[in-house]
Write an enzyme that holds these catalytic residues in place. Structure first.
Site, PDB file in Angstrom:
ATOM      1  N   GLU A 262     -20.640  26.381 -51.874  1.00 24.72           N
ATOM      2  CA  GLU A 262     -21.016  27.613 -52.560  1.00 24.72           C
ATOM      3  C   GLU A 262     -22.044  28.406 -51.759  1.00 24.72           C
ATOM      4  O   GLU A 262     -21.930  29.631 -51.609  1.00 24.72           O
ATOM      5  CB  GLU A 262     -21.571  27.275 -53.945  1.00 24.72           C
ATOM      6  CG  GLU A 262     -22.200  28.440 -54.695  1.00 24.72           C
ATOM      7  CD  GLU A 262     -21.215  29.525 -55.080  1.00 24.72           C
ATOM      8  OE1 GLU A 262     -21.661  30.591 -55.539  1.00 24.72           O
ATOM      9  OE2 GLU A 262     -19.993  29.321 -54.910  1.00 24.72           O
TER      10      GLU A 262
ATOM     11  N   HIS B  71     -20.665  30.144 -48.616  1.00 25.50           N
ATOM     12  CA  HIS B  71     -19.956  31.360 -49.030  1.00 25.50           C
ATOM     13  C   HIS B  71     -20.946  32.499 -49.284  1.00 25.50           C
ATOM     14  O   HIS B  71     -20.714  33.644 -48.868  1.00 25.50           O
ATOM     15  CB  HIS B  71     -19.138  31.066 -50.291  1.00 25.50           C
ATOM     16  CG  HIS B  71     -18.534  32.280 -50.921  1.00 25.50           C
ATOM     17  ND1 HIS B  71     -17.681  33.129 -50.247  1.00 25.50           N
ATOM     18  CD2 HIS B  71     -18.646  32.798 -52.179  1.00 25.50           C
ATOM     19  CE1 HIS B  71     -17.298  34.110 -51.041  1.00 25.50           C
ATOM     20  NE2 HIS B  71     -17.879  33.940 -52.212  1.00 25.50           N
TER      21      HIS B  71
ATOM     22  N   HIS C 150     -13.901  39.436 -59.146  1.00 31.30           N
ATOM     23  CA  HIS C 150     -14.564  39.065 -57.899  1.00 31.30           C
ATOM     24  C   HIS C 150     -13.556  38.902 -56.765  1.00 31.30           C
ATOM     25  O   HIS C 150     -13.789  39.345 -55.634  1.00 31.30           O
ATOM     26  CB  HIS C 150     -15.338  37.761 -58.118  1.00 31.30           C
ATOM     27  CG  HIS C 150     -16.332  37.450 -57.050  1.00 31.30           C
ATOM     28  ND1 HIS C 150     -17.230  38.364 -56.569  1.00 31.30           N
ATOM     29  CD2 HIS C 150     -16.573  36.304 -56.348  1.00 31.30           C
ATOM     30  CE1 HIS C 150     -17.990  37.820 -55.638  1.00 31.30           C
ATOM     31  NE2 HIS C 150     -17.595  36.566 -55.474  1.00 31.30           N
TER      32      HIS C 150
ATOM     33  N   HIS D 206       3.710  35.305 -62.699  1.00 27.13           N
ATOM     34  CA  HIS D 206       3.332  35.453 -61.291  1.00 27.13           C
ATOM     35  C   HIS D 206       4.551  35.265 -60.390  1.00 27.13           C
ATOM     36  O   HIS D 206       4.742  36.008 -59.426  1.00 27.13           O
ATOM     37  CB  HIS D 206       2.243  34.437 -60.943  1.00 27.13           C
ATOM     38  CG  HIS D 206       1.788  34.484 -59.519  1.00 27.13           C
ATOM     39  ND1 HIS D 206       1.209  35.590 -58.949  1.00 27.13           N
ATOM     40  CD2 HIS D 206       1.826  33.546 -58.544  1.00 27.13           C
ATOM     41  CE1 HIS D 206       0.903  35.348 -57.685  1.00 27.13           C
ATOM     42  NE2 HIS D 206       1.279  34.106 -57.410  1.00 27.13           N
TER      43      HIS D 206
ATOM     44  N   HIS E 146      -2.132  30.077 -48.792  1.00 29.69           N
ATOM     45  CA  HIS E 146      -1.429  31.046 -49.639  1.00 29.69           C
ATOM     46  C   HIS E 146      -2.349  32.217 -49.982  1.00 29.69           C
ATOM     47  O   HIS E 146      -1.929  33.382 -49.958  1.00 29.69           O
ATOM     48  CB  HIS E 146      -0.953  30.340 -50.913  1.00 29.69           C
ATOM     49  CG  HIS E 146       0.005  31.132 -51.737  1.00 29.69           C
ATOM     50  ND1 HIS E 146       1.204  31.604 -51.246  1.00 29.69           N
ATOM     51  CD2 HIS E 146      -0.047  31.529 -53.034  1.00 29.69           C
ATOM     52  CE1 HIS E 146       1.849  32.247 -52.199  1.00 29.69           C
ATOM     53  NE2 HIS E 146       1.107  32.227 -53.294  1.00 29.69           N
TER      54      HIS E 146
END
Length: 337
Positions: free
Chosen positions: A74, A77, A139, A244, A305
């Site tokens: 975290e 990032h 986000h 999706h 992906h």
């Protein structure tokens, strides 16, 4: 100055790609709450590891244990995201004091700056609201938007005009296809935010497709202390995943319809190459999506992906940019190196 501006913008693009990829890795490795506070981690600028730091963390967050690996995922990032914000601020400041109007419109730089500030707020709310799915999806879309705007900025700095004969139908199809692609990315973000990936197994349809319903698809997450690992019922997640997949088919068909006429253009190779890149990337993306389901959602393949979704978006933004140039102006194709 123009060459330096281009180099800085290109470097910023690579940093943005890194941030988007790290964000996906943070989400997929369940490290989104690795640090329960913001912008630090348990009250520190780095992950606490000393005995006195761990003791202070335990005092401030008595119901939590420091998971060092997730916390570092975290924080790394966040470090890269902060660096990206600084680079965008530098670009905006340089533009503010520049008098050369040819180096991209000022509003592009300021929109980037506003967007990265809002993205920072979304990052904070992602943590403080315990991975609320709407915030998490926002986000993700914010990161993709910043990346797309940065690539568009590089294109505006580097290219002036292009000569090609493009019909209005092709022009409109490309922008419609871009809109369809953005919806597909948003659906992917909603799927990820609700941890719905493993709830639809089997190819090409879900093995438990009988659980699909439009009503469950419209179900929103109820208020919860934490949204980690998802709170929606099973049938809702099946429906989200299946939609999706259905929209993915729609997206592929729209991209094919938009790019196919451009493959026949002979007077300008850049449009043909741009269309080919889009089709090649979306083909890879479809294969990767199928492989993810077949191999039961491995982390690295799922991360790829996410990365490929960003690449398809950037390729489509690039194609739409060149088509817009072909529509707006004529003249000689120019590349400023």
């Amino acid at each position: 100055m123009s060459k330096v501006r281009i180099k800085v913008a290109v470097f910023t693009c690579f940093v943005a790609i890194t941030v988007v990829t790290l964000g996906a890795f943070t989400r997929l490795s369940d490290a989104g709450l690795g640090c329960p506070d913001w912008p630090g981690c348990y009250g520190f600028l780095t992950v606490p590891n000393e005995s006195h730091e761990l003791s202070a963390a335990k005092d401030n967050f008595p119901h939590l244990d420091v998971e060092e690996e997730k916390a570092w995922i975290e924080m790394i990032h966040r470090y890269f995201a902060s660096f990206l914000g600084l680079l965008i601020l530098v670009l905006a400041c340089v533009k503010l004091f520049s008098k050369r109007e040819t180096e991209g419109p000022s509003r592009h730089y300021y929109l980037l700056l506003l967007l990265v500030l809002f993205q920072g707020a979304l990052g904070m709310w992602t943590v403080t609201m315990n991975l609320q799915p709407v915030i998490v999806m926002g986000h993700l879309l914010g990161g993709f938007s910043i990346l797309a705007l940065l690539v568009l900025l590089v294109l505006r700095l580097k290219y002036n005009t292009i000569t090609a004969s493009v019909t209005k139908l092709t022009y409109r199809l490309c922008y419609v296809a871009l809109g369809v692609l953005i919806i597909q990315i948003a659906l992917g973000g909603w799927l990820a935010a609700n941890y719905a990936a493993p709830h639809c197994t089997g190819l090409p349809l879900c093995d438990n497709l009988q659980l699909f319903s439009w009503q469950s698809l419209l179900t929103l997450p109820e208020a919860s202390a934490t949204y980690e690992f998802g709170v929606l019922p099973f049938e809702s997640r099946v429906s989200i995943h299946f939609i999706h997949r259905v929209w993915a088919v729609t997206t592929v068909l729209m991209l094919l319809a938009a790019c196919w006429p451009l493959l026949k253009i002979s007077q300008n190779q850049i449009l043909r190459r741009s269309a080919l890149v889009v089709l090649a990337l979306v083909s890879i993306q479809v294969l990767v999506g199928a492989a993810i389901v077949h191999f039961q959602f491995p982390l690295l393949l799922t991360l790829f992906h996410n990365f490929m979704a960003a690449m398809v978006l950037l390729a489509m933004v690039r194609l739409c940019f060149f088509i817009s140039l072909a529509q707006k102006v004529g003249g000689k194709y120019v590349s400023i190196n």
